[in-house]
Design an enzyme around this catalytic site. Structure first.
Site, PDB file in Angstrom:
ATOM      1  N   ASN A  53      -8.934   7.272 -19.434  1.00  0.00           N
ATOM      2  CA  ASN A  53      -8.762   6.158 -18.508  1.00  0.00           C
ATOM      3  C   ASN A  53      -8.862   6.710 -17.087  1.00  0.00           C
ATOM      4  O   ASN A  53      -8.634   7.889 -16.855  1.00  0.00           O
ATOM      5  CB  ASN A  53      -7.386   5.518 -18.763  1.00  0.00           C
ATOM      6  CG  ASN A  53      -6.961   4.512 -17.697  1.00  0.00           C
ATOM      7  OD1 ASN A  53      -5.857   4.620 -17.168  1.00  0.00           O
ATOM      8  ND2 ASN A  53      -7.808   3.573 -17.392  1.00  0.00           N
ATOM      9  N   GLY A  54      -9.226   5.842 -16.144  1.00  0.00           N
ATOM     10  CA  GLY A  54      -9.221   6.222 -14.747  1.00  0.00           C
ATOM     11  C   GLY A  54     -10.601   6.211 -14.109  1.00  0.00           C
ATOM     12  O   GLY A  54     -11.448   7.021 -14.468  1.00  0.00           O
ATOM     13  N   GLY A  55     -10.829   5.276 -13.193  1.00  0.00           N
ATOM     14  CA  GLY A  55     -12.057   5.261 -12.417  1.00  0.00           C
ATOM     15  C   GLY A  55     -13.302   4.881 -13.189  1.00  0.00           C
ATOM     16  O   GLY A  55     -14.417   5.063 -12.687  1.00  0.00           O
TER      17      GLY A  55
ATOM     18  N   CYS B 106       3.130   5.432 -14.961  1.00  0.00           N
ATOM     19  CA  CYS B 106       3.325   4.595 -13.775  1.00  0.00           C
ATOM     20  C   CYS B 106       4.121   5.356 -12.719  1.00  0.00           C
ATOM     21  O   CYS B 106       5.194   5.877 -13.006  1.00  0.00           O
ATOM     22  CB  CYS B 106       4.054   3.312 -14.149  1.00  0.00           C
ATOM     23  SG  CYS B 106       4.299   2.198 -12.742  1.00  0.00           S
TER      24      CYS B 106
ATOM     25  N   LYS C  71       0.706   6.707 -23.181  1.00  0.00           N
ATOM     26  CA  LYS C  71      -0.266   6.712 -22.078  1.00  0.00           C
ATOM     27  C   LYS C  71       0.336   7.529 -20.944  1.00  0.00           C
ATOM     28  O   LYS C  71       1.432   7.234 -20.474  1.00  0.00           O
ATOM     29  CB  LYS C  71      -0.590   5.302 -21.609  1.00  0.00           C
ATOM     30  CG  LYS C  71      -1.695   5.269 -20.550  1.00  0.00           C
ATOM     31  CD  LYS C  71      -2.139   3.835 -20.268  1.00  0.00           C
ATOM     32  CE  LYS C  71      -3.355   3.824 -19.328  1.00  0.00           C
ATOM     33  NZ  LYS C  71      -3.007   4.217 -17.946  1.00  0.00           N
TER      34      LYS C  71
ATOM     35  N   PRO D  41      -3.142  -1.631 -19.620  1.00  0.00           N
ATOM     36  CA  PRO D  41      -1.966  -2.410 -19.198  1.00  0.00           C
ATOM     37  C   PRO D  41      -1.856  -2.373 -17.685  1.00  0.00           C
ATOM     38  O   PRO D  41      -1.895  -1.301 -17.076  1.00  0.00           O
ATOM     39  CB  PRO D  41      -0.794  -1.668 -19.858  1.00  0.00           C
ATOM     40  CG  PRO D  41      -1.293  -0.273 -20.085  1.00  0.00           C
ATOM     41  CD  PRO D  41      -2.771  -0.388 -20.313  1.00  0.00           C
ATOM     42  N   MET D  42      -1.738  -3.552 -17.062  1.00  0.00           N
ATOM     43  CA  MET D  42      -1.665  -3.634 -15.602  1.00  0.00           C
ATOM     44  C   MET D  42      -0.581  -4.630 -15.210  1.00  0.00           C
ATOM     45  O   MET D  42      -0.658  -5.815 -15.557  1.00  0.00           O
ATOM     46  CB  MET D  42      -3.024  -4.050 -15.027  1.00  0.00           C
ATOM     47  CG  MET D  42      -4.112  -3.002 -15.201  1.00  0.00           C
ATOM     48  SD  MET D  42      -5.743  -3.533 -14.622  1.00  0.00           S
ATOM     49  CE  MET D  42      -6.278  -4.537 -16.031  1.00  0.00           C
TER      50      MET D  42
ATOM     51  N   ARG E 259      -8.968  -1.917 -13.643  1.00  0.00           N
ATOM     52  CA  ARG E 259      -9.390  -2.864 -12.612  1.00  0.00           C
ATOM     53  C   ARG E 259     -10.814  -3.373 -12.804  1.00  0.00           C
ATOM     54  O   ARG E 259     -11.106  -4.536 -12.513  1.00  0.00           O
ATOM     55  CB  ARG E 259      -9.256  -2.204 -11.231  1.00  0.00           C
ATOM     56  CG  ARG E 259      -7.812  -2.094 -10.748  1.00  0.00           C
ATOM     57  CD  ARG E 259      -7.707  -1.224  -9.518  1.00  0.00           C
ATOM     58  NE  ARG E 259      -8.016   0.168  -9.814  1.00  0.00           N
ATOM     59  CZ  ARG E 259      -8.260   1.084  -8.886  1.00  0.00           C
ATOM     60  NH1 ARG E 259      -8.266   0.743  -7.615  1.00  0.00           N
ATOM     61  NH2 ARG E 259      -8.507   2.335  -9.232  1.00  0.00           N
TER      62      ARG E 259
END
Length: 338
Positions: free
Chosen positions: A214-216, A103, A142, A20-21, A237
Site C-alpha cells: 500500500n502507499g502512493g 495510523c 496493516k 481503510p480510510m 485515495r
C-alpha cells in the site's frame, strides 16, 4: 470459510483492496464501491475496540450483504478488548479482522495504538494471538515499514516474524515510515519517501506468507506491476478520488466481466439514497462519496458541483443524482467540452 480465508488458504489468488480510510470508507462508501467491483476487498474505517464494546454496534458494524468480501479494521492495544471486539465483529459476518499498526494521528497515539505500535512488536503479536483465539475468520495486520528513526529492516522484520507466529494470515504494508512527531497525518501520507523495495524484500523473505503493499499507488497499471512482486495491492485515495478505477479491478484479478453499466449503478445508488433518507439520513451522506466518479470527463465539474452543493440542501432527494448525471451525458457535458 470467509472469502478472504479461502484466498489466504489457497495462496494462488491475488487481492485488490480499498484501504481503510477514516471519515471516508463508511457504509455508504463501501456500498457504492461494490457497485463498481465485485471482487475488491473493502475495508471499514478504523474502529476503536472500546467503541465496539461499549458503543452503538449497529452504527459501527452493520453492512449490506452485497459488501462481501469485507474486512473490519480495529484500533487498540489491549489484547483482551481486541479479542472481545473481534468476537463481536465475527458475529456480524465480516470476512477478515485487521489490526491498525499504521495510523500516525495524535489521537491514535494518545490511545497507544496505531503506528506507535511499531515500537512494541510483541504487543502487536499478543493482540493478534488474542483475536485469533476467539474467532475462525482471518486476523491480519496493516503496518508501516517503521516509525521515526527505526531501522526499517529490523522494524518490519520484527513485526512480520512476531505477527505471523501469532497467527496473522496476512500483513499489509504501507511502504513509508510514519513520523510520530513533526508531521500531521496528512503529511505522513506524502512526505516520508516510499520504499517499495523494502516491502518486496520482506515478501522474498516470507514467500509462503501473504504480504500486500500500500502507499502512493495511483492506477490499475501500477497496481498490476506491484502484483508481479506481491500477493495483494491496496489503493487508498486514488480509489476514492477517482472511483472509476475500481471498474477495472475485476478484470485485473482475472474475472470475466462485462463493462460496468453506469446508468444501472446510479439507479442503484438512487434507490439506496432513498432508503437512507427514509431511515433518517441525508442525501449528502451518499453523494459525497460519488463526486469523483466522472473525473476527467466532460460534465464532471457540474456533476461535482451538484453532488456537493444541491445534495447538501435540506430536503434534497435522490433525484439530484439523476439530474447530475444528465449534466455528464447531456448539455452540461457539451458546454464543458466547448
Amino acid at each position: 470459510m470467509s472469502r478472504t480465508a479461502q484466498i489466504y488458504a489457497q495462496r494462488d489468488q491475488k487481492i485488490f483492496a480499498v484501504a481503510p480510510m477514516i471519515d471516508w470508507t463508511d457504509r455508504p462508501c463501501r456500498f457504492f464501491h461494490r457497485q463498481l467491483s465485485s471482487q475488491a476487498l473493502l475495508y471499514t474505517e478504523m474502529i476503536v475496540a472500546d467503541a465496539i464494546i461499549h458503543g452503538d454496534r449497529d452504527r459501527h458494524l452493520a453492512f449490506e450483504e452485497i459488501q462481501h468480501p469485507i474486512a473490519v479494521q480495529l484500533g487498540g492495544s489491549d489484547p483482551g478488548k481486541l479479542a472481545e471486539a473481534a468476537r463481536i465483529c465475527a458475529d456480524y459476518g465480516y470476512d477478515e479482522i485487521n489490526l491498525n499498526v499504521g495510523c500516525p494521528s495524535d489521537r491514535v497515539q494518545s490511545g497507544t495504538f496505531g503506528a506507535c505500535l511499531m515500537k512494541t512488536p510483541q504487543v502487536v503479536a499478543d493482540c493478534v494471538a488474542a483475536m485469533v483465539e476467539v474467532t475462525d475468520i482471518p486476523v491480519t495486520v496493516k503496518c508501516r515499514i517503521g516509525v521515526d528513526d527505526q531501522d526499517t529492516e529490523e522494524a518490519l522484520d520484527a513485526i512480520a516474524a512476531l505477527t505471523f507466529a501469532a497467527g496473522s494470515k496476512a500483513l499489509w504494508v504501507h511502504a513509508r515510515k510514519a513520523w510520530l512527531q513533526g508531521l500531521s497525518p496528512k503529511e505522513n501520507r506524502d512526505i516520508p519517501p516510499l520504499d517499495y523495495n523494502r516491502v518486496y524484500r520482506l515478501k522474498q523473505k516470507w514467500p509462503e506468507k501473504f504480504i500486500g503493499i500500500n502507499g502512493g499507488i495511483h492506477s490499475i497499471d501500477v497496481a498490476r506491476d506491484h502484483l508481479t512482486h506481491m500477493d495483494g495491492v491496496m489503493l487508498g485515495r486514488a480509489s476514492y478520488q477517482n472511483p472509476q478505477v475500481l471498474t477495472r479491478v475485476d478484470a485485473l484479478l482475472g474475472a470475466t466481466v462485462d463493462e460496468v453499466d453506469m446508468e444501472l449503478v446510479l439507479e442503484t445508488m438512487q434507490a439506496y439514497a432513498r432508503q437512507h433518507i427514509i431511515n433518517g439520513g441525508r442525501l449528502i451522506h451518499i453523494t459525497r462519496h460519488m463526486v469523483g466518479l466522472f473525473q476527467g470527463r466532460a460534465g464532471a465539474r457540474r456533476w461535482r458541483q451538484i453532488l456537493s452543493t444541491d445534495a447538501a440542501k435540506p430536503g434534497a432527494g435522490p433525484e439530484i443524482i439523476a439530474a447530475a448525471y444528465r449534466e455528464v451525458t447531456g448539455a452540461g457535458a457539451a458546454a464543458e467540452a466547448a
